[in-house]
Every structure is written in C-alpha cells, then in structure tokens.
Design a protein around this motif. Structure first.
Motif, mmCIF file in Angstrom:
data_model
loop_
_atom_site.group_PDB
_atom_site.id
_atom_site.type_symbol
_atom_site.label_atom_id
_atom_site.label_comp_id
_atom_site.label_asym_id
_atom_site.label_seq_id
_atom_site.Cartn_x
_atom_site.Cartn_y
_atom_site.Cartn_z
ATOM 1 N N ASP A 35 11.978 -7.111 65.409
ATOM 2 C CA ASP A 35 13.022 -6.656 64.482
ATOM 3 C C ASP A 35 13.577 -5.320 64.946
ATOM 4 O OD1 ASP A 35 13.749 -7.531 61.306
ATOM 5 O OD2 ASP A 35 14.434 -5.571 62.038
ATOM 6 N N ALA A 43 18.184 -7.865 54.184
ATOM 7 C CA ALA A 43 18.352 -8.340 52.801
ATOM 8 C C ALA A 43 17.011 -8.561 52.101
ATOM 9 C CB ALA A 43 19.152 -9.643 52.806
ATOM 10 N N SER A 44 15.963 -8.850 52.881
ATOM 11 C CA SER A 44 14.661 -9.144 52.249
ATOM 12 C C SER A 44 14.067 -7.942 51.518
ATOM 13 C CB SER A 44 13.674 -9.643 53.305
ATOM 14 O OG SER A 44 14.176 -10.808 53.897
ATOM 15 N N GLY A 50 14.753 -12.906 42.529
ATOM 16 C CA GLY A 50 14.850 -14.079 41.644
ATOM 17 C C GLY A 50 14.393 -15.352 42.349
ATOM 18 N N VAL A 174 16.762 -7.154 69.830
ATOM 19 C CA VAL A 174 17.012 -8.241 70.792
ATOM 20 C C VAL A 174 18.422 -8.037 71.323
ATOM 21 C CG1 VAL A 174 17.368 -10.729 71.027
ATOM 22 C CG2 VAL A 174 15.372 -9.859 69.794
ATOM 23 N N GLY A 348 17.933 -16.761 49.994
ATOM 24 C CA GLY A 348 16.981 -16.996 51.087
ATOM 25 C C GLY A 348 15.582 -16.509 50.784
ATOM 26 N N MET A 350 13.852 -16.727 47.908
ATOM 27 C CA MET A 350 13.068 -17.733 47.169
ATOM 28 C C MET A 350 12.785 -18.968 48.023
ATOM 29 S SD MET A 350 15.937 -19.271 44.552
ATOM 30 C CE MET A 350 16.807 -17.785 44.105
HETATM 31 C C1 LIG Z 1 21.778 -7.634 46.541
HETATM 32 C C2 LIG Z 1 21.086 -8.916 46.934
HETATM 33 C C3 LIG Z 1 20.417 -9.646 45.955
HETATM 34 C C4 LIG Z 1 19.773 -10.830 46.298
HETATM 35 N N1 LIG Z 1 19.048 -11.492 45.350
HETATM 36 C C5 LIG Z 1 18.293 -12.558 45.704
HETATM 37 C C6 LIG Z 1 17.457 -13.187 44.766
HETATM 38 O O1 LIG Z 1 17.372 -12.787 43.604
HETATM 39 N N2 LIG Z 1 16.705 -14.252 45.187
HETATM 40 C C7 LIG Z 1 16.765 -14.711 46.481
HETATM 41 O O2 LIG Z 1 16.086 -15.680 46.801
HETATM 42 N N3 LIG Z 1 17.565 -14.127 47.383
HETATM 43 C C8 LIG Z 1 18.327 -13.070 47.049
HETATM 44 N N4 LIG Z 1 19.125 -12.467 47.964
HETATM 45 C C9 LIG Z 1 19.233 -13.063 49.307
HETATM 46 C C10 LIG Z 1 18.001 -12.777 50.129
HETATM 47 O O3 LIG Z 1 17.685 -11.407 50.093
HETATM 48 C C11 LIG Z 1 18.233 -13.234 51.560
HETATM 49 O O4 LIG Z 1 18.738 -14.562 51.579
HETATM 50 C C12 LIG Z 1 16.950 -13.202 52.365
HETATM 51 O O5 LIG Z 1 16.280 -11.980 52.203
HETATM 52 C C13 LIG Z 1 17.285 -13.435 53.824
HETATM 53 O O6 LIG Z 1 16.112 -13.224 54.574
HETATM 54 P P1 LIG Z 1 16.202 -13.208 56.130
HETATM 55 O O7 LIG Z 1 14.835 -12.989 56.639
HETATM 56 O O8 LIG Z 1 16.945 -14.420 56.589
HETATM 57 O O9 LIG Z 1 17.188 -11.977 56.486
HETATM 58 P P2 LIG Z 1 16.910 -10.403 56.484
HETATM 59 O O10 LIG Z 1 15.924 -9.993 55.484
HETATM 60 O O11 LIG Z 1 18.243 -9.735 56.456
HETATM 61 O O12 LIG Z 1 16.226 -10.187 57.885
HETATM 62 C C14 LIG Z 1 16.941 -10.274 59.089
HETATM 63 C C15 LIG Z 1 16.313 -9.267 60.026
HETATM 64 O O13 LIG Z 1 16.860 -9.449 61.332
HETATM 65 C C16 LIG Z 1 16.866 -8.197 61.967
HETATM 66 N N5 LIG Z 1 17.787 -8.249 63.117
HETATM 67 C C17 LIG Z 1 19.123 -8.412 63.084
HETATM 68 N N6 LIG Z 1 19.626 -8.405 64.331
HETATM 69 C C18 LIG Z 1 18.581 -8.223 65.168
HETATM 70 C C19 LIG Z 1 18.449 -8.095 66.592
HETATM 71 N N7 LIG Z 1 19.514 -8.174 67.419
HETATM 72 N N8 LIG Z 1 17.223 -7.889 67.111
HETATM 73 C C20 LIG Z 1 16.125 -7.799 66.295
HETATM 74 N N9 LIG Z 1 16.198 -7.906 64.945
HETATM 75 C C21 LIG Z 1 17.405 -8.123 64.393
HETATM 76 C C22 LIG Z 1 17.322 -7.244 60.857
HETATM 77 O O14 LIG Z 1 16.947 -5.915 61.138
HETATM 78 C C23 LIG Z 1 16.612 -7.825 59.634
HETATM 79 O O15 LIG Z 1 15.406 -7.167 59.336
HETATM 80 C C24 LIG Z 1 19.812 -11.307 47.650
HETATM 81 C C25 LIG Z 1 20.478 -10.562 48.622
HETATM 82 C C26 LIG Z 1 21.106 -9.374 48.280
HETATM 83 C C27 LIG Z 1 21.805 -8.590 49.347
#
Ligand SMILES: Cc1cc2nc3c(=O)[nH]c(=O)nc-3n(C[C@H](O)[C@H](O)[C@H](O)COP(=O)(O)OP(=O)(O)OC[C@H]3O[C@@H](n4cnc5c(N)ncnc54)[C@H](O)[C@@H]3O)c2cc1C
Length: 393
Positions: A35, A43-44, A50, A174, A348, A350
C-alpha cells in the motif's frame, strides 16, 4: 519485503487485506500486500461502517447474508472488538417511485429469507420516535442490518493475515508491472514514505505471476500501468461525527431521496453523510463547509431534535463508482494473472468479508464463482450492464 510472491495484492484497504487473509488461510504461502499509504488511508478508514442485506438484486442480498454472518463471528475469530451492533437499517421513501422500489426489494429479500418488512410512517416512528414523518411515504426495515467500527476491522484482517505469514507493506507505491507477452511476471514497487519523508531509490521488483488490483478508487491508475482501461470514476464523499450522546438511535436511517444516512455508533456519536452529485469526479479526500450545510438541513428535516447537537469531526473519502453500480471482479482478458477487485461504490466495506473469501478461492485455483462472470470487466464491452437500485449517496 520479500522479492517474490505467489500473489501480490495492490492496496491494503479492507478488500485487499480480506483477500490476502483468505488466500493465506486457504494455504497460499507467499502473499504480499503493498500500500502506498498507511492502513486506513483509503476509503476503508473513512466510511460509515454500515452493514446491510437490504439490496435490490438477489446476488447482493445473498452475498450480504453471508457477509453479515462473517461480521458476527469476526471479533471472536480475529480476537479484536469491531463494535458490531445490529440495530437494523431503516430506509425512508418520500416518493411513490421510491416506495415502489422498496416494496419490490422487500419482496425479493423476503424470498431470500430476510425478515425485512415495509412500514407505514407511524410504524417507522415507533422504531425511531424522534423521526419527523411529515413527507415520509413509507419505510423498509431489516432488524439484522447493523454497523461496525471500520478501523479495528481493517486492523483485524491485517493482524490475522500477518500471523499467517502475509507480508503487509505500507508506504510502498506500486509504480509499474513486468510482463512477458500477455502474462504478469512482476510488480515494481517504490518506497513512498509517510508525509515529510520522501520515498527514494530505484523501484524494487517483486516477482509474481498473480496480482490482485484492490486499489479502490485508485484502481484505474493501477490498471493503466499495464494497459488495462477501467470505466471506474472516483467520487469524493463526505461524512462527519458529533459529540457522543447516550444511546437512543437503534437503526441506521437512510433516505433514498437525497442520499442522507445517519446512525449512532457504540461510542454514542451520530455518524452520517449525504450524497452530492455536484461534486466533480476526482481523487479528492478533502472536506468542505458546503457538505455540513447540506447534511445538516437534511438531517434536521428527518430528525429535528438533532439540530442542537455539535459536530466534532468531519472527513471524506472516495467512492469508487462504476457505470452500472456493480463492482468489477475477476480476471481480465488482456493480461493473464491480473485480477480485479474494485468498483464497490459506497458498499465495499460490508462486502469485503465474503468477496475477499470468494476472490481468494478463485485466485488460489478453486471453483469458479458464477457471479464473478457477471461482474467481469468485459460486460462493459459486451453491453451486459447490471443494475442495483439500493445505493445510498
Ligand atoms: C464517506 C464514505 C462512507 C462510506 N460508507 C460505507 C458504509 O457505510 N458501508 C460500506 O460497506 N461501505 C462504505 N463506504 C465504501 C467503502 O469504504 C469502500 O467501498 C471500501 O472501503 C473499499 O475498500 P477497498 O479496500 O477497495 O479500497 P480502499 O480502502 O480505498 O483501499 C485502497 C488502497 O489502495 C492503495 N493504493 C492506491 N494506489 C496504490 C498504488 N499505486 N500502490 C499501492 N497502493 C495503492 C490506497 O492507498 C488504499 O489504501 C463508504 C465510503 C466513503 C468514502
């Protein structure tokens, strides 16, 4: 950081960590998660926590039934308190069209075995007596939906994965991939460093034949490095929390007419947000004053008693939007060994427990998952778009 791996996961958000944990748990020996930031930087670490099974498509309902079961077991399995509280989700409808959508979704959910039911405005007020029901046409309620505290959920997966031998590498960006013909052979990684500490030096290479793109809203940037074009669009979503109050609000309340949602955390804060279609697409995690005004107006319309409560903190993160509100999951046709796990809009978090487990199964060479064929990237080229109506925000 190891210089070779059976699987490299790009992104240590909830999705990447869940995939890595389940890969290791299923016996894959060398898994590395890279990461560019800290755990919870995407976003996580910025969401509302929820967790619900009230959806309009059967796939999402059934997947979330399993995910909620996994959330219930998470604390005892991972030995970490995730403050999971099943107070239900109360969806409000203010128009006949949204009411009809709720009715259709409730019928489907009941067919899947959920206890969701339609409520009259007066019945909704029995669940939340502080609700102003003027203008509310109907509501739907599933008592099994709930909320978690996102951070320990992320840490729980990270710690459990590390215990199983997964290499979790924060502050490493990356920056490219190595291929032989159309086959993935390696990931180029450069140290990014925390703020104030510049990343330096040449990129290191982790040799691998399997990569999972779990970079959330950054997924299109990552895919572009190897020539794969994604239709995802990052969209800033803001959220805030108030001073703690004694427990009074049982469900998470969501209003599909304007994207308002709010719940009470186990720590007492009212945590909530609202969608804003006028925010330009982009990778922006900044906060705005305009959000507070929009959110406050909608919140006080739904629950006037909250007008005197003080906001203590506001922040933002990116939704990872796709054209048909469904995620992009599975292999791509262009590059062998390059899997996708993104496009989860605002839900994402949940989905990560169940999706991480199923993606790990496929990446590890286990049985295919029929839903992943429907969620494959190629559906956009083939014009086989899907739909999902129960999107908040
Ligand atoms: C305000 C808000 C409220 C939300 N509420 C909810 C909710 O109530 N319930 C729910 O289920 N979801 C909710 N979501 C959505 C949820 O947070 C996301 O769908 C979920 O966290 C996505 O997880 P992820 O691991 O795919 O992405 P992320 O958590 O964004 O992780 C992606 C990671 O990739 C890393 N990355 C990016 N590019 C590179 C690179 N080139 N090299 C290395 N690392 C890299 C980033 O640093 C990041 O840490 C909400 C989102 C927001 C913004």
């Amino acid at each position: 950081m190891r210089d070779n791996a059976d699987v490299v996961v790009v992104g240590a958000g909830i999705m990447g960590l869940s995939i890595a944990y389940h890969l290791a748990a299923s016996g894959v020996r060398h898994v590395t998660v890279v990461d560019k930031s800290y755990l919870c930087g995407g976003a996580s670490g910025r969401n509302g926590g929820g967790v619900r099974a009230q959806w309009s498509s059967e796939a999402n309902v059934r997947l979330m039934q399993e995910s909620i079961r996994m959330c219930r077991e998470f604390a005892s399995r991972m030995k970490i308190n995730v403050w999971f509280r099943q107070g239900g989700y109360l969806f409000l409808a203010r128009t006949p069209a949204i009411r009809a959508q709720l009715e259709k979704s409730v019928a489907l959910q009941n067919d899947c075995g959920l206890p969701t039911r339609m409520l009259s405005p007066a019945e909704a007020r029995r669940i939340v007596p502080e609700l102003d029901i003027s203008g509310v046409d109907a509501a739907s309620y599933n008592p099994d939906d709930g909320v978690v505290f996102p951070w320990p959920f992320v840490w729980g997966y990270a710690q459990a994965a590390q215990k199983l031998g997964v290499d979790v590498v924060p502050w490493h960006d990356v920056v490219g991939f190595e291929t032989e013909g159309a086959r993935m052979t390696g990931v180029r990684v450069r140290r990014s460093g925390p703020p104030g500490e510049q990343g330096d030096g040449p990129a290191a290479v982790i040799k691998t034949r399997q990569v999972v793109n779990a970079a959330g809203a950054w997924a299109p940037q990552v895919a572009r490095m190897v020539g794969v074009a994604l239709p995802n669009r990052p969209h800033r979503h803001e959220i805030c929390s108030t001073e703690p109050l004694k427990p009074w609000l049982k469900p998470l309340v969501a209003d599909l007419s304007d994207g308002l949602y709010f719940s009470q955390s186990t720590r007492g804060e009212i945590v909530g947000g609202i969608g804003n279609e006028y925010v330009a697409p982009g990778l922006d995690q900044g906060s705005s004053h305009a959000f507070l005004g929009k959110y406050a107006r909608s919140l006080v319309r739904a629950c006037p008693v909250l007008g005197s409560v003080k906001v203590l903190r506001q922040w933002a993160g990116c939704y990872d939007l796709t054209p048909d509100a469904n995620p992009i999951v599975g292999p791509v046709d262009e590059i062998e060994g390059f899997f996708q796990a993104h496009g989860f809009m605002g839900h994402g978090f949940m989905m990560a427990p169940v999706i991480g487990k199923l993606i790990a199964q496929v990446v590890a060479g286990g049985p295919e998952v029929p839903q992943f064929e429907r969620w494959n990237l190629r559906r956009f080229k083939e014009g086989k778009l899907l739909s999902e109506a129960m999107i908040i925000g």
